[in-house]
Design a protein around this motif. Structure first.
Motif, PDB file in Angstrom:
ATOM      1  N   GLU A   9       0.832  -1.210   0.000  1.00 31.37           N
ATOM      2  CA  GLU A   9       0.000   0.000   0.000  1.00 31.37           C
ATOM      3  C   GLU A   9       0.866   1.261   0.000  1.00 31.37           C
ATOM      4  OE1 GLU A   9       0.938  -1.051   4.201  1.00 31.37           O
ATOM      5  OE2 GLU A   9       0.267  -2.157   2.426  1.00 31.37           O
ATOM      6  N   LEU A  10       2.043   1.192   0.637  1.00 31.16           N
ATOM      7  CA  LEU A  10       2.963   2.331   0.625  1.00 31.16           C
ATOM      8  C   LEU A  10       3.486   2.583  -0.782  1.00 31.16           C
ATOM      9  CD1 LEU A  10       4.721   4.497   1.959  1.00 31.16           C
ATOM     10  CD2 LEU A  10       6.384   2.701   2.505  1.00 31.16           C
ATOM     11  N   LEU A  11       3.737   1.510  -1.513  1.00 29.20           N
ATOM     12  CA  LEU A  11       4.216   1.624  -2.890  1.00 29.20           C
ATOM     13  C   LEU A  11       3.216   2.414  -3.735  1.00 29.20           C
ATOM     14  CD1 LEU A  11       6.612   0.480  -4.637  1.00 29.20           C
ATOM     15  CD2 LEU A  11       5.017  -1.287  -5.363  1.00 29.20           C
ATOM     16  N   GLU A  12       1.945   2.100  -3.609  1.00 31.89           N
ATOM     17  CA  GLU A  12       0.915   2.797  -4.375  1.00 31.89           C
ATOM     18  C   GLU A  12       0.784   4.254  -3.937  1.00 31.89           C
ATOM     19  OE1 GLU A  12      -2.760   0.719  -4.837  1.00 31.89           O
ATOM     20  OE2 GLU A  12      -1.821  -1.250  -4.760  1.00 31.89           O
ATOM     21  N   GLN A  13       0.863   4.498  -2.634  1.00 28.12           N
ATOM     22  CA  GLN A  13       0.791   5.870  -2.131  1.00 28.12           C
ATOM     23  C   GLN A  13       1.972   6.707  -2.615  1.00 28.12           C
ATOM     24  OE1 GLN A  13       0.580   5.314   2.096  1.00 28.12           O
ATOM     25  NE2 GLN A  13      -1.499   4.482   2.050  1.00 28.12           N
TER      26      GLN A  13
END
Length: 374
Positions: A197-201
């Motif tokens: 999810e951090l990658l997408e953010q």
């Protein structure tokens, strides 16, 4: 079918006693190029796709005796998506060293682990190339001048992926699939990614800052992680061919920014898919950033395909004076500013031109951009 500039380059390197390594994002045409080479090849061909479990298992930690059974009478061995094979570097070295009559052609959609595994074993044993989405030069070869120029706004929004170009009317669906599936496929299989999810953010934050300087500290605060995590994830995104960095130029002037970075996307369509913005030009407030990203990514393709090892930078000082793009070529400086609407009398900052005496200083707009990317 678009004629790819790399095809002739790779074809000319066949049977020179070295493996050919072709890297680049998924869905950019690496498999198409290898199949085209194979279709024009007179000898026996072995095609191995490492997305298949049995291929990965067979080529992992194998021996020369086993390899002899695998390759059989093949003269050309193609290994697709080689980054998925454990210890692939040693396997490739064994093939090159023990089967001199075999041409090895290897593709990879990520350099996350592939380059680190093959660089040492294949030192002096490989030619290495990168394939990107269709370049403007390749696009113009297929479409005449008027057709290509009339589609320029669409290219800034939907980008240059082959499937996008060949599926007019379905661009959004294809880009959404690319951004949500293929973009993360290799990254999420990599054990360095602990927070998908951090990658997408992070990608969304980078997409929204397109054309601006990027602060790792600010990104860390925004996403509530440490600066080192931001740096590591950006490095992984680079190795997966999603983004690339451009550093600031500084040599002589006291007030030049020394550690600043800009981050660009290899493809405008992927950038717009990440933020879900496919609005037409008249409804956008990021046209300048799209034009800048398109020009720099297209110039990068041009330099790679024509084997120009130019060093690239942007420039800014503490007085907020800025130049979008600088190339250093054999010690000479060329500088460029990107303006969607033509600026005939654009003036570059005197403090820069007097200090560095650029050989070329041009404003790149719709009227003259082809001379910059072709």
């Amino acid at each position: 079918m678009y004629n790819r500039l790399l095809y002739q380059t790779i074809n000319s390197k066949l049977y020179k006693g070295k493996a050919i390594i072709l890297l680049g994002p998924r869905q950019t045409g690496k498999t198409t190029i290898t199949k085209l080479i194979a279709s024009n090849f007179a000898g026996k061909i072995l095609l191995l796709n490492a997305d298949e479990t049995n291929v990965r298992e067979t080529l992992t930690n194998t021996s020369v005796v086993e390899l002899k059974q695998i390759v059989g009478q093949a003269n050309l061995v193609v290994i697709d998506e080689a980054q998925r094979i454990i210890n692939i570097g040693l396997t490739l070295k064994l093939i090159v060293d023990n089967f001199p009559d075999i041409q090895l052609l290897v593709t990879g959609s990520s350099s996350l682990e592939l380059l680190s595994e093959i660089n040492e074993p294949l030192t002096g044993r490989k030619f290495e190339y990168k394939l990107f989405p269709i370049s403007w030069e390749e696009y113009r070869e297929k479409h005449h001048y008027i057709e290509a120029k009339s589609s320029l706004e669409n290219r800034l929004i939907f980008g240059m992926y082959p499937d996008v170009l060949n599926s007019i009317g379905n661009e959004i669906e294809i880009l959404s699939n690319l951004a949500n599936s293929y973009l993360y496929k290799d990254l999420l299989n990599f054990n360095g990614i602990r927070k998908p999810e951090l990658l997408e953010q992070l990608l969304k934050a980078l997409a929204l800052q397109l054309g601006n300087q990027v602060s790792y500290n600010e990104l860390a605060q925004l996403l509530k992680v440490d600066k080192e995590t931001i740096s590591n994830y950006i490095d992984l995104l680079e190795k997966a061919f999603v983004i690339f960095k451009v550093n600031s130029f500084n040599k002589n002037l006291r007030n030049e920014l020394t550690k600043s970075k800009k981050i660009y996307f290899y493809d405008n369509g992927i950038r717009n898919a990440i933020i879900g913005n496919y609005n037409p030009f008249q409804n956008r407030n990021d046209i300048g950033a799209l034009w800048e990203n398109f020009m720099i990514s297209e110039r990068m393709k041009h330099n790679f395909y024509h084997q120009k090892n130019n060093k690239i930078f942007f420039w800014r000082n503490q007085n907020q004076q800025e130049i979008d793009y600088i190339e250093e070529v054999n010690g000479e400086i060329n500088c460029y500013e990107f303006k969607w609407k033509e600026k005939i009398n654009y003036k570059f900052p005197k403090v820069f031109t007097l200090a560095y005496l650029p050989k070329e200083a041009k404003c790149i707009s719709v009227s003259n951009f082809e001379e910059f990317v072709m």
